[in-house]
Design an enzyme around this catalytic site. Structure first.
Site, PDB file in Angstrom:
ATOM      1  N   GLU A  38       0.863  -1.171   0.000  1.00 59.78           N
ATOM      2  CA  GLU A  38       0.000   0.000   0.000  1.00 59.78           C
ATOM      3  C   GLU A  38       0.907   1.231   0.000  1.00 59.78           C
ATOM      4  OE1 GLU A  38      -2.765  -0.011   3.273  1.00 59.78           O
ATOM      5  OE2 GLU A  38      -3.578   1.929   2.644  1.00 59.78           O
ATOM      6  N   ARG A 265       5.329 -13.351   9.011  1.00 64.06           N
ATOM      7  CA  ARG A 265       5.925 -12.018   8.933  1.00 64.06           C
ATOM      8  C   ARG A 265       7.355 -12.075   9.432  1.00 64.06           C
ATOM      9  NH1 ARG A 265       2.387  -7.633   8.715  1.00 64.06           N
ATOM     10  NH2 ARG A 265       3.860  -6.149   9.569  1.00 64.06           N
ATOM     11  N   LYS A 275       4.105   0.015   9.625  1.00 61.22           N
ATOM     12  CA  LYS A 275       4.214   1.319   8.962  1.00 61.22           C
ATOM     13  C   LYS A 275       3.570   2.421   9.791  1.00 61.22           C
ATOM     14  CE  LYS A 275       2.799  -0.053   4.941  1.00 61.22           C
ATOM     15  NZ  LYS A 275       2.250  -0.115   3.593  1.00 61.22           N
TER      16      LYS A 275
END
Ligand code: ATP
Ligand code: MG
Length: 566
Positions: A38, A265, A275
């Protein structure tokens, strides 16, 4: 052996799965993945793992990996982030095929598919507000409550959806929801929202749309449009998979139905990889920006001096698994050190200078101290890098720590009466010290042995220490930033729930008066050198003569393994 074993490109559960797919002829042997960030922040070390998995697997199977910017949320996304993602990806060593894809490329197709679901009685327009929708979902072990709008006719829903698209209704006054199962055990299936009304300017589609799709409504469909076969993502999307499949099952797809597979992850000790929280570090001024050398962003790591290859090797070494775990930052650093050991030029720099005066150093005919050029090897790991000459004279800078007026046991560096080697130059013996009013040593005096030229023993006598030095008359002044962990806790936030409680208040120390050998003034911006005996240091890309300590020389990973009995 202290260094980690060479990365093994062996099979892992995803590669095994793809190999089985290929054997079975699924997807006709085609392999296509994608990396879907994103564009609402900069890439970080966690993304590096995903990139290595997505691009690496496509590469291993002669497939394709698209970069797809997941630009479905105009509130937080900017062109700047998209551009930065492409630049960082290139730095890391990956070039996605042209053109770069955007979820927003598919807004038209997505909308048509939404109408398709509505026409088939599989989606409806809900007019409840966000809180009511959320409460109505219920919870685990708790029944959901159907919306009073759930049973509108397809005709009515289609009419409302078109008017939503055409901007007839206020922001957030209606949503489109998939009609799945309000009592599903998996919350994701309790009539998830597909579209919201938001009048926002989108950096690519401008003001064309006032409907924006949710992540789940956009993601799998974008995969299908591009022809993705294996949609690889992190474990937190595990519970979204049934929804991913549900949408695809109910749409007239142009080709094969892509399949989602999840992997763990990457988490690192003393590091955060969210983020949102990285953005908070920047916004709160804890760090100097997204490329602050303490940041785990690719920009930060790059500025700090981490070679892209070290990051790739690290990702290959940790591999891909299905269990979440936190890797030691020292392991990553050991890959950085191993790479830099091979590539970095050796130089001499003094970080905390103390004057050393050679009282028997000769002067020339007009009384000036003689300057001698000393030949020093650039990189013992790579003879092709050759040697350089470093000016040596009678006044030098040495490291304050390398001198002790009153040496403790086992201190073998310079102290009164002690002889040491100045690297590549001469043996020197301390004869005297000069102190200030406070009694602090401000200058050390010594004699040198002319017969020890090149730092070689003239008669087989041994010294226990070899020290670095910089000629005072030739020294270049520089600033050096030394870094410590940004977070003191191994798992930031584990104790209190807020990682910011574990911030290290002393994560950077700036030294303003370091002394460098002259050759260091020519270090290209961004290049990493080894300051002998001190560590690896990266020349700042923008500020000349500012160096960032990348890593020290000590292999802390080896120590950790030893402590753990490995
Ligand atoms: P964040 O939670 O930091 O915002 P994100 O998952 O929302 O991260 P995206 O930009 O959506 O960030 O991520 C793009 C891709 O990178 C996704 O496929 C995601 O799974 C992957 N990714 C993000 N963080 C990590 C991580 N720490 N380790 C491995 N992969 C990650
Ligand atoms: Mg995300």
């Amino acid at each position: 052996m202290s260094e980690p074993a060479a990365p093994a490109a062996t099979g892992d559960f995803i590669r095994d799965l793809i190999a089985r797919d290929n054997e079975a002829g699924t997807f006709a042997g085609r392999v296509q993945t994608r990396f879907p960030p994103e564009p609402n922040g900069y890439l970080h070390i966690g993304h590096a793992k995903a990139i290595c998995v997505d691009f690496g697997i496509a590469d291993d199977f002669a497939g394709v990996c698209n970069l797809r910017l997941d630009d479905t949320n105009p509130d937080t996304e900017e062109q700047e982030f998209g551009d930065a993602i492409l630049a960082d990806l290139a730095w890391l060593g990956f070039t996605p095929p042209e053109p770069v894809r955007h979820a927003s490329d598919y807004f038209d197709q997505l909308y048509l598919w939404a109408e398709h679901l509505v026409e088939n009685g599989l989606a409806y327009v809900d007019e409840q507000d966000a809180e009511t929708i959320s409460a109505g979902r219920g919870g685990y072990g708790q029944e959901g409550v159907a919306s009073p709008y759930r049973d509108r006719s397809p005709e009515e829903n289609l009419d409302l959806l078109r008017r939503m698209r055409d901007g007839e209704f206020e922001d957030n006054s209606k949503v489109l929801r998939a009609k799945i199962d309000m009592n599903a055990e998996n919350m994701q299936l309790r009539d998830p929202v597909m579209y919201r009304i938001r009048r926002r300017h989108h950096h690519r589609t401008g003001d064309r749309w006032c409907l924006y799709p949710t992540y789940d409504w956009a993601h799998g469909q974008s995969d299908a449009i591009e022809g993705v076969t294996h949609s690889l993502c992190t474990l937190e999307f595990d519970s979204h998979r049934p929804l991913y499949d549900w949408y695809l099952e109910h749409l007239p797809l142009p080709g094969d139905r892509p399949r989602q597979t999840e992997f763990a992850r990457l988490e690192l000790t003393h590091t955060i990889t969210s983020k949102r929280r990285l953005a908070r570090l920047v916004a709160d001024g804890v760090v100097d920006g997204w490329d602050d050398p303490r940041m785990p962003t690719l920009r930060g790591l790059r500025r700090r001096g981490y070679p892209a290859k070290a990051i790739r090797d690290f990702c290959a070494y940790i591999g891909v698994t299905r269990t979440n775990s936190r890797h030691s930052i020292e392991l990553l650093e050991s890959f950085v050190r191993r790479e830099l050991n091979l590539t970095a030029q050796r130089r001499m720099a003094v970080l905390r200078p103390l004057k050393l005066v050679l009282t028997n150093w000769p002067t020339d005919a007009v009384g000036r101290p003689v300057v001698e050029e000393v030949e020093v090897v650039n990189n013992p790991e790579n003879p092709a890098d050759g040697t350089r000459s470093v000016p040596f004279s009678g006044e030098l800078w040495i490291e304050r720590d390398d001198f002790a007026a009153d040496p403790p046991p086992k201190f073998f560096r310079l102290s009164p009466g002690r002889e040491v080697r100045l690297r590549g130059a001469y043996f020197v013996t301390c004869t005297d010290v000069v102190t200030d009013d406070a009694g602090d040593v401000v200058e050390v005096r010594a004699t040198y042995d002319p017969a020890s030229q090149g730092g070689n023993s003239p008669d087989g006598r041994k010294v226990k220490s070899t020290m670095h030095w910089v000629s005072a008359a030739h020294a270049v002044d520089a600033s050096v930033a030394l870094y410590d962990r940004l977070f003191t806790a191994e798992a930031p936030g584990e104790a209190t729930g807020d990682s910011f409680d574990d911030l290290n208040p002393n994560s950077v120390e700036l030294i303003a008066d370091a002394k460098l050998e002259p050759a260091l003034a020519d270090t290209p911006p961004g290049e990493v050198v080894q300051f002998e005996r001190l560590g690896y240091f990266a020349h700042d890309p923008r500020t000349p003569l500012l160096f960032h300590r990348t890593v020290g020389l000590k292999d802390e990973w080896a120590n950790i393994q030893k402590r753990q009995g490995r």
